[in-house]
Design a protein around this motif. Sequence first.
Motif, PDB file in Angstrom:
ATOM      1  N   GLN A   8      30.197  -1.350  -4.820  1.00 25.85           N
ATOM      2  CA  GLN A   8      31.254  -1.361  -5.829  1.00 25.85           C
ATOM      3  C   GLN A   8      31.301  -0.037  -6.597  1.00 25.85           C
ATOM      4  OE1 GLN A   8      31.254  -1.555  -9.372  1.00 25.85           O
ATOM      5  NE2 GLN A   8      33.235  -2.494  -9.792  1.00 25.85           N
ATOM      6  N   GLN A   9      30.133   0.523  -6.891  1.00 26.12           N
ATOM      7  CA  GLN A   9      30.087   1.784  -7.622  1.00 26.12           C
ATOM      8  C   GLN A   9      30.454   2.954  -6.725  1.00 26.12           C
ATOM      9  OE1 GLN A   9      26.488   2.349  -9.824  1.00 26.12           O
ATOM     10  NE2 GLN A   9      26.774   0.525 -11.068  1.00 26.12           N
ATOM     11  N   MET A  10      30.016   2.922  -5.469  1.00 23.07           N
ATOM     12  CA  MET A  10      30.320   4.015  -4.558  1.00 23.07           C
ATOM     13  C   MET A  10      31.819   4.096  -4.274  1.00 23.07           C
ATOM     14  SD  MET A  10      28.563   4.933  -0.900  1.00 23.07           S
ATOM     15  CE  MET A  10      29.655   3.924   0.082  1.00 23.07           C
ATOM     16  N   ARG A  11      32.488   2.959  -4.309  1.00 26.08           N
ATOM     17  CA  ARG A  11      33.930   2.929  -4.065  1.00 26.08           C
ATOM     18  C   ARG A  11      34.730   3.245  -5.320  1.00 26.08           C
ATOM     19  NH1 ARG A  11      35.231   0.543   0.841  1.00 26.08           N
ATOM     20  NH2 ARG A  11      37.257  -0.154   0.100  1.00 26.08           N
ATOM     21  N   GLY A  12      34.024   3.559  -6.417  1.00 24.12           N
ATOM     22  CA  GLY A  12      34.709   4.076  -7.594  1.00 24.12           C
ATOM     23  C   GLY A  12      35.021   3.086  -8.682  1.00 24.12           C
TER      24      GLY A  12
ATOM     25  N   LEU B 276      35.638   4.425 -16.385  1.00 19.89           N
ATOM     26  CA  LEU B 276      35.370   5.547 -17.285  1.00 19.89           C
ATOM     27  C   LEU B 276      36.547   6.519 -17.350  1.00 19.89           C
ATOM     28  CD1 LEU B 276      31.651   6.430 -16.420  1.00 19.89           C
ATOM     29  CD2 LEU B 276      32.516   4.999 -18.269  1.00 19.89           C
ATOM     30  N   LYS B 277      37.228   6.692 -16.236  1.00 17.74           N
ATOM     31  CA  LYS B 277      38.385   7.593 -16.199  1.00 17.74           C
ATOM     32  C   LYS B 277      39.472   7.109 -17.154  1.00 17.74           C
ATOM     33  CE  LYS B 277      41.877   9.508 -13.065  1.00 17.74           C
ATOM     34  NZ  LYS B 277      42.447   9.471 -11.694  1.00 17.74           N
ATOM     35  N   ASP B 278      39.708   5.801 -17.185  1.00 17.97           N
ATOM     36  CA  ASP B 278      40.714   5.247 -18.096  1.00 17.97           C
ATOM     37  C   ASP B 278      40.334   5.508 -19.552  1.00 17.97           C
ATOM     38  OD1 ASP B 278      42.164   4.322 -15.969  1.00 17.97           O
ATOM     39  OD2 ASP B 278      41.363   2.283 -16.054  1.00 17.97           O
ATOM     40  N   LEU B 279      39.035   5.334 -19.870  1.00 15.91           N
ATOM     41  CA  LEU B 279      38.583   5.565 -21.244  1.00 15.91           C
ATOM     42  C   LEU B 279      38.768   7.031 -21.630  1.00 15.91           C
ATOM     43  CD1 LEU B 279      35.227   3.524 -21.354  1.00 15.91           C
ATOM     44  CD2 LEU B 279      37.516   2.754 -21.955  1.00 15.91           C
TER      45      LEU B 279
ATOM     46  N   ILE C 116      35.208  13.262 -31.266  1.00 16.22           N
ATOM     47  CA  ILE C 116      35.902  12.824 -30.051  1.00 16.22           C
ATOM     48  C   ILE C 116      35.486  13.704 -28.871  1.00 16.22           C
ATOM     49  CG2 ILE C 116      38.147  12.602 -28.926  1.00 16.22           C
ATOM     50  CD1 ILE C 116      39.313  11.768 -31.596  1.00 16.22           C
ATOM     51  N   LYS C 117      35.345  15.014 -29.112  1.00 17.39           N
ATOM     52  CA  LYS C 117      34.878  15.913 -28.048  1.00 17.39           C
ATOM     53  C   LYS C 117      33.477  15.530 -27.584  1.00 17.39           C
ATOM     54  CE  LYS C 117      37.494  20.118 -29.157  1.00 17.39           C
ATOM     55  NZ  LYS C 117      37.410  21.508 -29.695  1.00 17.39           N
ATOM     56  N   GLN C 118      32.609  15.135 -28.527  1.00 15.60           N
ATOM     57  CA  GLN C 118      31.269  14.690 -28.161  1.00 15.60           C
ATOM     58  C   GLN C 118      31.326  13.457 -27.269  1.00 15.60           C
ATOM     59  OE1 GLN C 118      27.691  15.541 -29.095  1.00 15.60           O
ATOM     60  NE2 GLN C 118      28.875  17.423 -28.867  1.00 15.60           N
ATOM     61  N   ALA C 119      32.184  12.501 -27.626  1.00 21.12           N
ATOM     62  CA  ALA C 119      32.340  11.288 -26.811  1.00 21.12           C
ATOM     63  C   ALA C 119      32.824  11.643 -25.409  1.00 21.12           C
ATOM     64  CB  ALA C 119      33.310  10.325 -27.485  1.00 21.12           C
ATOM     65  N   LEU C 120      33.793  12.551 -25.329  1.00 23.46           N
ATOM     66  CA  LEU C 120      34.309  12.978 -24.027  1.00 23.46           C
ATOM     67  C   LEU C 120      33.230  13.692 -23.220  1.00 23.46           C
ATOM     68  CD1 LEU C 120      37.823  14.292 -25.117  1.00 23.46           C
ATOM     69  CD2 LEU C 120      37.379  12.319 -23.651  1.00 23.46           C
ATOM     70  N   HIS C 121      32.398  14.463 -23.908  1.00 24.42           N
ATOM     71  CA  HIS C 121      31.308  15.180 -23.236  1.00 24.42           C
ATOM     72  C   HIS C 121      30.346  14.205 -22.560  1.00 24.42           C
ATOM     73  CE1 HIS C 121      28.089  18.209 -22.706  1.00 24.42           C
ATOM     74  NE2 HIS C 121      27.279  17.220 -23.049  1.00 24.42           N
ATOM     75  N   TYR C 122      29.929  13.173 -23.291  1.00 19.40           N
ATOM     76  CA  TYR C 122      28.942  12.239 -22.739  1.00 19.40           C
ATOM     77  C   TYR C 122      29.536  11.378 -21.634  1.00 19.40           C
ATOM     78  CZ  TYR C 122      25.743  13.639 -26.422  1.00 19.40           C
ATOM     79  OH  TYR C 122      24.924  14.373 -27.228  1.00 19.40           O
ATOM     80  N   LEU C 123      30.809  11.002 -21.759  1.00 20.99           N
ATOM     81  CA  LEU C 123      31.460  10.277 -20.662  1.00 20.99           C
ATOM     82  C   LEU C 123      31.549  11.176 -19.431  1.00 20.99           C
ATOM     83  CD1 LEU C 123      34.401   8.340 -22.389  1.00 20.99           C
ATOM     84  CD2 LEU C 123      32.336   7.360 -21.385  1.00 20.99           C
ATOM     85  N   GLY C 124      31.827  12.456 -19.666  1.00 20.34           N
ATOM     86  CA  GLY C 124      31.930  13.412 -18.562  1.00 20.34           C
ATOM     87  C   GLY C 124      30.609  13.645 -17.858  1.00 20.34           C
ATOM     88  N   GLU C 125      29.501  13.493 -18.573  1.00 16.45           N
ATOM     89  CA  GLU C 125      28.182  13.655 -17.940  1.00 16.45           C
ATOM     90  C   GLU C 125      27.942  12.584 -16.879  1.00 16.45           C
ATOM     91  OE1 GLU C 125      25.035  13.748 -20.784  1.00 16.45           O
ATOM     92  OE2 GLU C 125      25.132  15.923 -20.997  1.00 16.45           O
ATOM     93  N   ILE C 126      28.500  11.403 -17.076  1.00 18.60           N
ATOM     94  CA  ILE C 126      28.278  10.305 -16.118  1.00 18.60           C
ATOM     95  C   ILE C 126      28.963  10.611 -14.798  1.00 18.60           C
ATOM     96  CG2 ILE C 126      28.648   7.856 -15.647  1.00 18.60           C
ATOM     97  CD1 ILE C 126      28.494   7.357 -18.652  1.00 18.60           C
ATOM     98  N   THR C 127      30.229  11.015 -14.859  1.00 18.19           N
ATOM     99  CA  THR C 127      31.001  11.221 -13.633  1.00 18.19           C
ATOM    100  C   THR C 127      30.872  12.633 -13.083  1.00 18.19           C
ATOM    101  OG1 THR C 127      32.962  11.773 -14.940  1.00 18.19           O
ATOM    102  CG2 THR C 127      32.695   9.463 -14.262  1.00 18.19           C
ATOM    103  N   GLY C 128      30.266  13.547 -13.868  1.00 18.09           N
ATOM    104  CA  GLY C 128      30.090  14.910 -13.384  1.00 18.09           C
ATOM    105  C   GLY C 128      31.180  15.856 -13.825  1.00 18.09           C
TER     106      GLY C 128
END
Length: 452
Positions: free
Chosen positions: A148-152, A158-161, A421-433
Amino acid sequence: MLNNDTIIALSTPPGSGAIGVIRLSGPEAISLTNQVFASKDLEQQATHTLHFGLIKDGEVMVDEVVVALFVGPKSYTKENVVEISCHGSNYIIQQIISLLVSKGARAAKPGEFTLRAFLNGGLDLSQAEAVADLIASDNKASHEVAMQQMRGGFSSELKDLREQLIHFASMIELELDFAEEDVEFANRDQLLALVQRINKVLHRLIHSFEVGNVIKNGVPVVIAGKPNVGKSTLLNALLNEERAIVSDIAGTTRDTIEDEININGVVFRFIDTAGIRETADVIEAKGVERTLDKMKQAKLIIYLVDAQETEAEVLVQLEGLSKQSIPYLFIVNKAELLNASQKDFYQQQGALLISAKEKLGMDVLETALLEKVNLSHVNTSETLVTNIRHVEALKQTQNALNRVLENIHNPVTSDFLAMDIKQALHYLGEITGTVTTDDLLENIFTKFCIGK
């Protein structure tokens, strides 16, 4: 970090077998293979095709093989990829790899194929990590979660958030450009509603790690009790093999012994421990100390008592056990020795009656274990977080958004909101790369096997 060279590695497990699969990836993967492939001109063949022929070192035939072509970007790495299926002789495999290295290929590093897939946009970072989880999956539930995770599934959530947060971040940045005019482009009520909605999703994802981690790594179960109550015998009965030494001498087990079994798709990691008692023996005392430490780390405790213990002794142990914050199963061993009155007493205490030596009651115990971990209701098609790195990033995201909530209610300038908000975006971005560092990527991909 993306190299333009062509890499090669064995993608099947090392050792003799029916076949071995050698994988190449890079701009010259097809042309290098073509130099040693005595059959068709591979450079003139279509993608996703198979070709039978010979691998030759000059005039010397090395092996009959089947070559699979994947022309980039229609491949796993988004580069030209060749997979050579040869006979599974270690000698043949090394001859082919050495031959292609002499033509210009380079030995791949651990995880380098998947790293290239990530760097070339074929996978995001959470999907790449799910590849490793899929390879390591050893039961139905962990397989389904990894798929399920490999298929996105996790990535799309996370992309929606991020997209919703990016919209408000841009509006607040616009406010900063017009600071002197004192205008407000980002509606604070809408921002408040959005942050509260995202925080609910984050809370659900963070909370799911407790289940996701159990599915991925198994349930650590400590078998505890006084010396000589049958803990090692119970471990052997559960595993159906003589894993632990069994003796009538109290204190035989002085260190922890671990092994695992799969019960209806759930992996349990059983830990046999030293008996809990006061002792002058330094080594045994160290074993008791380790037992207490393992009990604190466990998700579940199987607490074993001997049928011949007095009711008073049992009640004292139960009182201590009830003070533990960890779920437990209260088990009475050697139940065949109990009379009707004793059985009634133990049943009133909620005990399960077994005989580890005779392997009686094992089915009831296994059912009780499954009920305790309560995984039967889990929907593995839903997003479950299984990676501690992801959990930490989600918690950091939540902390940043909580600061946004505080600042919405306080008279602060837009630049403070923008920063959080930039900090929140930064940490979400760390998950997906979306946000990465070389150290982060090296830490993740060096844990992969070579050839993947």
